[in-house]
Design a protein around this motif. Structure first.
Motif, PDB file in Angstrom:
ATOM      1  N   GLN A   1      -0.371   0.408 -10.567  1.00 57.36           N
ATOM      2  CA  GLN A   1      -0.269  -1.010 -10.922  1.00 57.36           C
ATOM      3  C   GLN A   1      -0.214  -1.912  -9.689  1.00 57.36           C
ATOM      4  OE1 GLN A   1       3.026  -1.376 -13.717  1.00 57.36           O
ATOM      5  NE2 GLN A   1       2.382   0.484 -14.779  1.00 57.36           N
ATOM      6  N   ASN A   2      -0.604  -1.346  -8.541  1.00 58.99           N
ATOM      7  CA  ASN A   2      -0.680  -2.102  -7.284  1.00 58.99           C
ATOM      8  C   ASN A   2       0.678  -2.651  -6.853  1.00 58.99           C
ATOM      9  OD1 ASN A   2      -2.095  -3.051  -5.033  1.00 58.99           O
ATOM     10  ND2 ASN A   2      -2.347  -5.082  -5.950  1.00 58.99           N
ATOM     11  N   GLY A   3       1.728  -1.854  -7.087  1.00 57.50           N
ATOM     12  CA  GLY A   3       3.038  -2.206  -6.564  1.00 57.50           C
ATOM     13  C   GLY A   3       4.057  -2.547  -7.623  1.00 57.50           C
ATOM     14  N   CYS A   4       5.333  -2.535  -7.216  1.00 58.20           N
ATOM     15  CA  CYS A   4       6.405  -2.877  -8.147  1.00 58.20           C
ATOM     16  C   CYS A   4       7.695  -3.106  -7.393  1.00 58.20           C
ATOM     17  CB  CYS A   4       6.598  -1.768  -9.181  1.00 58.20           C
ATOM     18  SG  CYS A   4       7.416  -0.289  -8.517  1.00 58.20           S
ATOM     19  N   ARG A   5       8.677  -3.618  -8.115  1.00 56.99           N
ATOM     20  CA  ARG A   5      10.056  -3.727  -7.635  1.00 56.99           C
ATOM     21  C   ARG A   5      10.830  -2.634  -8.352  1.00 56.99           C
ATOM     22  NH1 ARG A   5      12.760  -9.196  -6.429  1.00 56.99           N
ATOM     23  NH2 ARG A   5      14.917  -8.660  -5.869  1.00 56.99           N
ATOM     24  N   LEU A   6      11.148  -1.562  -7.613  1.00 60.59           N
ATOM     25  CA  LEU A   6      11.806  -0.390  -8.196  1.00 60.59           C
ATOM     26  C   LEU A   6      13.317  -0.569  -8.083  1.00 60.59           C
ATOM     27  CD1 LEU A   6      12.193   2.462  -9.256  1.00 60.59           C
ATOM     28  CD2 LEU A   6      11.461   3.331  -7.020  1.00 60.59           C
TER      29      LEU A   6
ATOM     30  N   ILE B   1      11.367  10.650  -0.753  1.00 60.08           N
ATOM     31  CA  ILE B   1      10.770   9.526  -1.474  1.00 60.08           C
ATOM     32  C   ILE B   1       9.619   9.022  -0.615  1.00 60.08           C
ATOM     33  CG2 ILE B   1      11.132   7.174  -2.293  1.00 60.08           C
ATOM     34  CD1 ILE B   1      14.096   7.885  -2.675  1.00 60.08           C
ATOM     35  N   HIS B   2       8.398   9.031  -1.161  1.00 58.96           N
ATOM     36  CA  HIS B   2       7.222   8.542  -0.439  1.00 58.96           C
ATOM     37  C   HIS B   2       6.815   7.191  -1.025  1.00 58.96           C
ATOM     38  CE1 HIS B   2       5.745  12.638   1.369  1.00 58.96           C
ATOM     39  NE2 HIS B   2       6.994  12.349   1.666  1.00 58.96           N
ATOM     40  N   LEU B   3       7.047   6.140  -0.257  1.00 53.75           N
ATOM     41  CA  LEU B   3       6.775   4.781  -0.725  1.00 53.75           C
ATOM     42  C   LEU B   3       5.277   4.480  -0.712  1.00 53.75           C
ATOM     43  CD1 LEU B   3       9.696   2.952   1.117  1.00 53.75           C
ATOM     44  CD2 LEU B   3       9.630   3.699  -1.269  1.00 53.75           C
ATOM     45  N   VAL B   4       4.871   3.537  -1.571  1.00 49.33           N
ATOM     46  CA  VAL B   4       3.464   3.165  -1.692  1.00 49.33           C
ATOM     47  C   VAL B   4       3.314   1.669  -1.447  1.00 49.33           C
ATOM     48  CG1 VAL B   4       2.994   5.047  -3.307  1.00 49.33           C
ATOM     49  CG2 VAL B   4       3.669   2.808  -4.209  1.00 49.33           C
ATOM     50  N   ASP B   5       2.065   1.214  -1.350  1.00 48.19           N
ATOM     51  CA  ASP B   5       1.783  -0.190  -1.082  1.00 48.19           C
ATOM     52  C   ASP B   5       2.493  -1.123  -2.059  1.00 48.19           C
ATOM     53  OD1 ASP B   5       0.089   0.370   1.030  1.00 48.19           O
ATOM     54  OD2 ASP B   5      -1.757   0.160  -0.124  1.00 48.19           O
TER      55      ASP B   5
ATOM     56  N   VAL C   1       1.090   2.373   4.732  1.00 49.56           N
ATOM     57  CA  VAL C   1       1.234   1.460   3.599  1.00 49.56           C
ATOM     58  C   VAL C   1       1.517   0.055   4.122  1.00 49.56           C
ATOM     59  CG1 VAL C   1       2.087   3.323   2.123  1.00 49.56           C
ATOM     60  CG2 VAL C   1       3.720   1.827   3.277  1.00 49.56           C
ATOM     61  N   LYS C   2       1.379  -0.907   3.235  1.00 52.88           N
ATOM     62  CA  LYS C   2       1.623  -2.300   3.599  1.00 52.88           C
ATOM     63  C   LYS C   2       2.488  -2.958   2.532  1.00 52.88           C
ATOM     64  CE  LYS C   2      -2.701  -4.014   1.502  1.00 52.88           C
ATOM     65  NZ  LYS C   2      -3.086  -2.735   0.909  1.00 52.88           N
ATOM     66  N   ASN C   3       3.197  -3.997   2.952  1.00 48.23           N
ATOM     67  CA  ASN C   3       4.048  -4.775   2.047  1.00 48.23           C
ATOM     68  C   ASN C   3       5.069  -3.882   1.346  1.00 48.23           C
ATOM     69  OD1 ASN C   3       2.366  -6.975   2.693  1.00 48.23           O
ATOM     70  ND2 ASN C   3       0.960  -6.436   1.032  1.00 48.23           N
ATOM     71  N   VAL C   4       6.003  -3.383   2.133  1.00 51.99           N
ATOM     72  CA  VAL C   4       6.991  -2.441   1.611  1.00 51.99           C
ATOM     73  C   VAL C   4       8.389  -2.906   2.020  1.00 51.99           C
ATOM     74  CG1 VAL C   4       6.755  -0.922   3.622  1.00 51.99           C
ATOM     75  CG2 VAL C   4       7.616   0.013   1.472  1.00 51.99           C
ATOM     76  N   ALA C   5       9.350  -2.743   1.102  1.00 54.45           N
ATOM     77  CA  ALA C   5      10.705  -3.231   1.361  1.00 54.45           C
ATOM     78  C   ALA C   5      11.748  -2.259   0.819  1.00 54.45           C
ATOM     79  CB  ALA C   5      10.897  -4.606   0.727  1.00 54.45           C
ATOM     80  N   ILE C   6      12.894  -2.225   1.492  1.00 53.87           N
ATOM     81  CA  ILE C   6      14.089  -1.529   1.005  1.00 53.87           C
ATOM     82  C   ILE C   6      15.211  -2.556   1.077  1.00 53.87           C
ATOM     83  CG2 ILE C   6      15.689   0.376   1.346  1.00 53.87           C
ATOM     84  CD1 ILE C   6      13.442   1.861   2.830  1.00 53.87           C
ATOM     85  N   ILE C   7      15.767  -2.933  -0.069  1.00 50.88           N
ATOM     86  CA  ILE C   7      16.755  -4.006  -0.092  1.00 50.88           C
ATOM     87  C   ILE C   7      17.917  -3.638  -1.023  1.00 50.88           C
ATOM     88  CG2 ILE C   7      14.949  -5.717   0.333  1.00 50.88           C
ATOM     89  CD1 ILE C   7      15.236  -6.610  -2.586  1.00 50.88           C
ATOM     90  N   GLY C   8      18.932  -4.483  -1.037  1.00 48.06           N
ATOM     91  CA  GLY C   8      20.035  -4.318  -1.971  1.00 48.06           C
ATOM     92  C   GLY C   8      21.352  -4.063  -1.282  1.00 48.06           C
TER      93      GLY C   8
END
Length: 464
Positions: A89-94, A107-111, A157-164
């Motif tokens: 789905q071309n990305g998400c907020r997990l 955990i392998h993150l994606v675009d 990958v591009k446009n990747v974040a880890i937050i919280g």
């Protein structure tokens, strides 16, 4: 007639030389009104190029994919399922709700994906090394290899974040950290492969080699944000930015006390903002690197345009450049930082004659430390090793730097006999208590302005 002709020729030659000189000055001399950009102008120009990624509005909740935060269930399959959906789905907020989530593998993150850990959420990784196979492209102490996967891994990958406000627990103390005493043969092998120029695809480690993976690694990524989370119990380096750019790290907390638990390690990376961080590491808080020896010099991708500000240092060293920095480090700004506890060294620039490369255009402004062993330590003799590839260390500007005490040395510069450390400026530097104030060798063009080591002297007493 012959004399007149010679005189005429001589006059013409003089006029020609004068014209050449004027032309050269016209093209090469700066205008009287021209001036170099200030430190603040340089910094602000870099900040324009650091833009956090936009967070996807496509929300996914981990527990909707079978995850359970009960500290018992293996949630690796749930992460794999949700990240597969995110990729499609071309990305998400997990979103990871409160709970303790055991994960038997990476955990392998994606675009275009944001991993958001809610307050009360904790990721705990397994201690079984086989869970982190197959091998992936990575690096180890400045040499590119194939090894166990980093626990959270983003590759190309591009446009990747880890937050919280949650916690990422690498479970290193009970797992990979026990390998520290077993790593030497593989460590030496990586260095031999580096020096021999062995193709990276043939540098296969993993089982039987005991090289610990990083907790979080971004490799050849663009547009990164890491914000708010607590990073704990790393097996090796905590957060490794490798060949990546446009990075924002802010309001992160560290609680990492295992061997080699650096905080942030930018390597071959650029346009980085590290701000408002609470460090508490058994090793370097920030260690800026750029590859090791032959490979680093060949890669020639300097780490540059790095801003570290409004942080609280605590751990082994505050801000470090090196020792793996063979492609060069430049344009580093350390500003408005304090301390949360003891550091062995405050500012530490380290290289040796195996590295080559350069360290230049380093700015330290308005920084304060408490008790340290050494205040500022700049050395071309790290571990006393190396020959043939001296590092060019120059243009270091330190202003408004303060220490409560230095139990070993205040200001140390150790250049190389054939490549002196040059143009280091100390302005408004104060060390309230110090055993050994200054030790400079193979250093030139060192400038002092308002430097006080020990008690500041007042009006001299008069003869009674």
């Amino acid at each position: 007639m012959r004399a007149c002709a010679l005189l005429k020729t001589h006059s013409i030659m003089k006029l020609f030389c004068l014209a050449v000189l004027i032309t050269a000055c016209f093209f090469s001399c700066k205008s009287p009104d021209a001036k170099s950009p200030s430190r603040i102008e340089k910094r602000d120009e870099i900040l324009k190029n650091i833009i956090p990624p936009k967070i996807s509005e496509n929300r996914k909740v981990l527990t909707d994919f079978g995850a359970k935060g009960d500290s018992l269930t293996n949630n690796k399959p749930a992460f794999d399922r949700v990240l597969k959906a995110c990729k499609e789905q071309n990305g998400c907020r997990l979103i990871v709700p409160p709970g303790i989530y055991l994960i038997n593998g990476p955990i392998h993150l994606v675009d275009n994906t944001c991993l958001e850990l809610k307050k009360g959420a904790k990721l705990v990784f397994s201690t079984n090394s086989k869970d982190y196979l197959p091998l992936v492209p990575t690096s180890w102490e400045g040499t590119l290899i194939y090894n166990y996967s980093p626990l959270i891994y983003a590759y190309q990958v591009k446009n990747v974040a880890i937050i919280g406000e949650g916690i990422i627990d690498g479970n290193g103390k009970n797992g990979f950290s026990k390998w520290y005493d077993l790593q030497k043969p593989a460590q030496q092998l990586t260095r031999k492969m580096n020096h021999d120029g062995m193709p990276v695809k043939e540098r296969l480690f993993g089982e039987g080699h005991y090289l610990r993976p990083q907790l979080i690694q971004f490799f050849e990524c663009k547009n990164i944000l890491i914000e708010g989370v607590t990073i704990a119990n790393s097996p090796f380096w905590s957060v490794h930015f490798l060949k990546s750019e446009n990075i924002t790290a802010r309001k992160v907390k560290f609680d990492a006390f295992n061997k080699n638990n650096d905080g942030f390690d930018p390597e071959y990376s650029k346009n980085i903002l590290i701000e408002d961080i609470d460090f508490n590491n058994a090793d370097d808080n920030v260690a800026i690197k750029a590859g090791r020896d032959h490979e680093g010099r060949k890669t020639a991708m300097s780490s540059e345009n790095i801003i570290i500000r409004n942080c609280r240092f605590k751990g082994l060293h505050g801000v470090v450049i090196g020792s793996e920095m063979s492609a060069g480090v430049q344009n580093v700004f350390v500003e408005n930082c304090g301390y949360g506890g003891y550091c062995k060294r405050g500012i530490y620039l380290k290289s040796n004659a195996d590295r080559g490369g350069f360290i230049k255009n380093i700015y330290v402004n308005d920084v304060e430390f408490g008790d340290v062993e050494d205040g500022v330590f700049i050395t071309s003799f790290y571990h006393g090793e190396g020959k043939g590839f001296e590092t060019d260390i120059r243009d270091i500007f330190i202003e408004n730097l303060k220490f409560k005490s230095a139990s070993h040395a205040g200001l140390v510069i150790q250049g190389y006999p054939t490549k002196k450390v040059s143009n280091v400026n100390f302005t408004n530097v104060r060390i309230d208590s110090c055993v050994n104030g200054i030790s400079f060798t193979n250093a030139e063009h060192i400038m002092f302005n308002n430097v006080v080591i020990g008690r500041e002297m007042e009006v001299p007493t008069a003869v009674k």
